[in-house]
Design a protein around this motif. Structure first.
Motif, PDB file in Angstrom:
ATOM      1  N   GLY A  90      -5.722   3.722   7.740  1.00 44.38           N
ATOM      2  CA  GLY A  90      -6.907   4.510   8.024  1.00 44.38           C
ATOM      3  C   GLY A  90      -6.624   5.998   8.032  1.00 44.38           C
ATOM      4  O   GLY A  90      -5.991   6.540   7.121  1.00 44.38           O
ATOM      5  N   HIS A  91      -7.073   6.643   9.106  1.00 45.03           N
ATOM      6  CA  HIS A  91      -6.960   8.103   9.188  1.00 45.03           C
ATOM      7  C   HIS A  91      -5.494   8.513   9.321  1.00 45.03           C
ATOM      8  O   HIS A  91      -4.727   7.901  10.062  1.00 45.03           O
ATOM      9  CB  HIS A  91      -7.759   8.604  10.390  1.00 45.03           C
ATOM     10  CG  HIS A  91      -7.725  10.101  10.539  1.00 45.03           C
ATOM     11  ND1 HIS A  91      -8.314  10.958   9.635  1.00 45.03           N
ATOM     12  CD2 HIS A  91      -7.151  10.886  11.493  1.00 45.03           C
ATOM     13  CE1 HIS A  91      -8.118  12.209  10.026  1.00 45.03           C
ATOM     14  NE2 HIS A  91      -7.412  12.181  11.142  1.00 45.03           N
ATOM     15  N   ARG A 130      -4.860  11.720   1.282  1.00 46.87           N
ATOM     16  CA  ARG A 130      -6.113  11.186   0.721  1.00 46.87           C
ATOM     17  C   ARG A 130      -5.930   9.746   0.251  1.00 46.87           C
ATOM     18  O   ARG A 130      -6.801   8.887   0.454  1.00 46.87           O
ATOM     19  CB  ARG A 130      -6.589  12.080  -0.419  1.00 46.87           C
ATOM     20  CG  ARG A 130      -7.158  13.417   0.019  1.00 46.87           C
ATOM     21  CD  ARG A 130      -7.906  14.092  -1.125  1.00 46.87           C
ATOM     22  NE  ARG A 130      -7.022  14.384  -2.247  1.00 46.87           N
ATOM     23  CZ  ARG A 130      -6.349  15.520  -2.384  1.00 46.87           C
ATOM     24  NH1 ARG A 130      -6.455  16.472  -1.452  1.00 46.87           N
ATOM     25  NH2 ARG A 130      -5.580  15.722  -3.434  1.00 46.87           N
ATOM     26  N   ASN A 131      -4.817   9.472  -0.390  1.00 52.65           N
ATOM     27  CA  ASN A 131      -4.574   8.104  -0.848  1.00 52.65           C
ATOM     28  C   ASN A 131      -4.457   7.131   0.328  1.00 52.65           C
ATOM     29  O   ASN A 131      -4.922   5.989   0.251  1.00 52.65           O
ATOM     30  CB  ASN A 131      -3.290   8.061  -1.683  1.00 52.65           C
ATOM     31  CG  ASN A 131      -3.413   8.835  -2.973  1.00 52.65           C
ATOM     32  OD1 ASN A 131      -4.526   9.092  -3.446  1.00 52.65           O
ATOM     33  ND2 ASN A 131      -2.285   9.225  -3.553  1.00 52.65           N
ATOM     34  N   GLU A 148      -2.489  15.095  -1.168  1.00 52.89           N
ATOM     35  CA  GLU A 148      -2.846  13.966  -2.042  1.00 52.89           C
ATOM     36  C   GLU A 148      -2.408  12.647  -1.408  1.00 52.89           C
ATOM     37  O   GLU A 148      -3.147  11.646  -1.444  1.00 52.89           O
ATOM     38  CB  GLU A 148      -2.167  14.150  -3.397  1.00 52.89           C
ATOM     39  CG  GLU A 148      -2.404  12.984  -4.349  1.00 52.89           C
ATOM     40  CD  GLU A 148      -1.535  13.066  -5.580  1.00 52.89           C
ATOM     41  OE1 GLU A 148      -1.568  12.127  -6.391  1.00 52.89           O
ATOM     42  OE2 GLU A 148      -0.791  14.071  -5.731  1.00 52.89           O
ATOM     43  N   THR A 201       0.150   4.086  -2.724  1.00 52.85           N
ATOM     44  CA  THR A 201      -0.470   5.350  -2.320  1.00 52.85           C
ATOM     45  C   THR A 201       0.432   6.558  -2.481  1.00 52.85           C
ATOM     46  O   THR A 201      -0.064   7.672  -2.653  1.00 52.85           O
ATOM     47  CB  THR A 201      -0.910   5.268  -0.845  1.00 52.85           C
ATOM     48  OG1 THR A 201       0.213   4.899  -0.033  1.00 52.85           O
ATOM     49  CG2 THR A 201      -2.012   4.237  -0.668  1.00 52.85           C
ATOM     50  N   GLU A 222      -5.944   7.409   3.270  1.00 47.16           N
ATOM     51  CA  GLU A 222      -7.245   7.199   3.893  1.00 47.16           C
ATOM     52  C   GLU A 222      -8.149   6.315   3.053  1.00 47.16           C
ATOM     53  O   GLU A 222      -9.100   5.734   3.565  1.00 47.16           O
ATOM     54  CB  GLU A 222      -7.910   8.550   4.163  1.00 47.16           C
ATOM     55  CG  GLU A 222      -7.210   9.352   5.255  1.00 47.16           C
ATOM     56  CD  GLU A 222      -7.880  10.680   5.533  1.00 47.16           C
ATOM     57  OE1 GLU A 222      -8.829  11.022   4.786  1.00 47.16           O
ATOM     58  OE2 GLU A 222      -7.463  11.355   6.491  1.00 47.16           O
ATOM     59  N   THR A 223      -7.885   6.207   1.764  1.00 44.59           N
ATOM     60  CA  THR A 223      -8.670   5.300   0.914  1.00 44.59           C
ATOM     61  C   THR A 223      -8.102   3.882   0.902  1.00 44.59           C
ATOM     62  O   THR A 223      -8.719   2.990   0.331  1.00 44.59           O
ATOM     63  CB  THR A 223      -8.724   5.840  -0.526  1.00 44.59           C
ATOM     64  OG1 THR A 223      -7.389   5.985  -1.030  1.00 44.59           O
ATOM     65  CG2 THR A 223      -9.435   7.182  -0.569  1.00 44.59           C
ATOM     66  N   SER A 224      -6.946   3.683   1.517  1.00 43.05           N
ATOM     67  CA  SER A 224      -6.336   2.347   1.521  1.00 43.05           C
ATOM     68  C   SER A 224      -7.070   1.442   2.514  1.00 43.05           C
ATOM     69  O   SER A 224      -7.439   1.865   3.611  1.00 43.05           O
ATOM     70  CB  SER A 224      -4.857   2.451   1.910  1.00 43.05           C
ATOM     71  OG  SER A 224      -4.296   1.166   2.101  1.00 43.05           O
ATOM     72  N   PRO A 225      -7.289   0.171   2.156  1.00 46.75           N
ATOM     73  CA  PRO A 225      -7.967  -0.741   3.090  1.00 46.75           C
ATOM     74  C   PRO A 225      -7.102  -1.132   4.283  1.00 46.75           C
ATOM     75  O   PRO A 225      -7.620  -1.578   5.305  1.00 46.75           O
ATOM     76  CB  PRO A 225      -8.301  -1.958   2.224  1.00 46.75           C
ATOM     77  CG  PRO A 225      -7.273  -1.940   1.135  1.00 46.75           C
ATOM     78  CD  PRO A 225      -7.004  -0.490   0.866  1.00 46.75           C
ATOM     79  N   THR A 244      -2.844  13.832 -10.656  1.00 43.47           N
ATOM     80  CA  THR A 244      -3.216  14.584  -9.460  1.00 43.47           C
ATOM     81  C   THR A 244      -2.120  15.556  -9.059  1.00 43.47           C
ATOM     82  O   THR A 244      -2.375  16.689  -8.635  1.00 43.47           O
ATOM     83  CB  THR A 244      -3.511  13.629  -8.306  1.00 43.47           C
ATOM     84  OG1 THR A 244      -4.405  12.643  -8.760  1.00 43.47           O
ATOM     85  CG2 THR A 244      -4.118  14.377  -7.142  1.00 43.47           C
ATOM     86  N   GLU A 281       0.823  -1.208   0.000  1.00 41.84           N
ATOM     87  CA  GLU A 281       0.000   0.000   0.000  1.00 41.84           C
ATOM     88  C   GLU A 281       0.857   1.259   0.000  1.00 41.84           C
ATOM     89  O   GLU A 281       0.476   2.274  -0.592  1.00 41.84           O
ATOM     90  CB  GLU A 281      -0.932  -0.003   1.218  1.00 41.84           C
ATOM     91  CG  GLU A 281      -1.991  -1.100   1.182  1.00 41.84           C
ATOM     92  CD  GLU A 281      -2.944  -0.945   0.017  1.00 41.84           C
ATOM     93  OE1 GLU A 281      -3.286   0.211  -0.319  1.00 41.84           O
ATOM     94  OE2 GLU A 281      -3.337  -1.969  -0.572  1.00 41.84           O
TER      95      GLU A 281
END
Length: 269
Positions: free
Chosen positions: A151-152, A142-143, A139, A108, A145-148, A263, A104
């Motif tokens: 998290g935050h 954001r990447n 950016e 990311t 926080e979208t990773s499984p 981006t 990840e």
């Protein structure tokens, strides 16, 4: 002719009564002595019986104390074994987490940012690196926080160091680690199927992996860490070095870089 008793009969009767009185007194004394003796023997018997009971109870109490001490020792051993079991279960559950995290991290991070170091503490990870601008840092957050698996993300610091003309901003992030629900429900059977190490597809990704390998090598050479942690970091570094040279057949080389580049370009504008 009438018989007349001229003897002192009253004196004789008095003497007879005195003899009877002393005989009765002696009988009473003997009876009292016998009663006292019997009572003394009976009380001695009761005292001996109670002493025997006390001795028996003390012996039983001593045995119970020994059993209680053994039970306490067994409780300590049980707690120690449960603690070891929990640690082993936790290690087993998080066995594939680090591989997923490095995968990840490669996916990311944008091309306009670079990591200089990372540190995991429990369920959180600290990331330090440099970026081209604050937009690149945003950016990256954001990447993340979208990773499984992550998290935050909290921004710990960001500043313009003017040290590198291409990547002048230094940043630090605190990231909370997650575990996907599918991974939690799959159990040990799914955890045994660990994914292969991330494959470096582009020169930018190869540079990112090289930076992470250097950070892991520095951590494995740190004498303040335990031998187990250093061995773990060394194994991760070897896995990433292998991923840097493994080809990736069947996957386009630009699929992972285009979104980050687009981006970044928008952020730079």
């Amino acid at each position: 002719m009438a018989h007349i008793n001229l003897l002192p009969w009253r004196v004789e009767r008095r003497k007879q009564r005195e003899r009877e009185f002393f005989m009765q007194l002696g009988a009473a004394f003997v009876a009292a002595v016998l009663v006292v003796l019997v009572w003394s023997l009976w009380m001695d018997a009761r005292i001996n019986t109670q002493n025997d009971r006390n001795t028996y109870l003390q012996g039983e109490i001593k045995q119970l104390d020994e059993r209680i001490a053994k039970i306490k020792d067994l409780e300590k051993v049980r707690e120690s074994l449960l603690a070891r079991k929990q640690i082993i279960e936790q290690l087993q559950a998080n066995r594939s987490q680090m591989v997923h995290l490095f995968d990840e991290l490669v996916k990311t991070i944008p091309a306009s940012a670079r990591l200089n170091g990372l540190k995991q503490t429990g369920d959180s990870m600290s990331l330090d690196g440099v970026a081209q601008s604050n937009a690149s840092v945003a950016e990256y957050m954001r990447n993340i926080e979208t990773s499984p698996w992550m998290g935050h993300a909290d921004l710990r610091k960001t500043e313009n160091t003017h040290g590198d003309s291409r990547l002048p901003y230094s940043f630090g992030l605190d990231v909370a680690l997650n575990r996907p629900k599918a991974e939690e429900d799959s159990g040990s059977a799914d955890e045994a199927k660990m994914p292969p190490p991330p494959v470096a597809k582009t020169p930018a990704e190869r540079a990112q992996i090289e930076t992470m390998v250097k950070a892991l090598d520095a951590g494995s050479a740190n004498s303040s860490k335990s031998p187990a942690e250093r061995a773990k970091l060394g194994a991760m570094a070897k896995a990433l070095e292998g991923a840097q040279t493994v080809p990736n057949p069947g996957a386009p080389a630009k699929s992972e870089v285009k979104p980050a580049s687009a981006t970044t370009a928008g952020g730079a504008k």
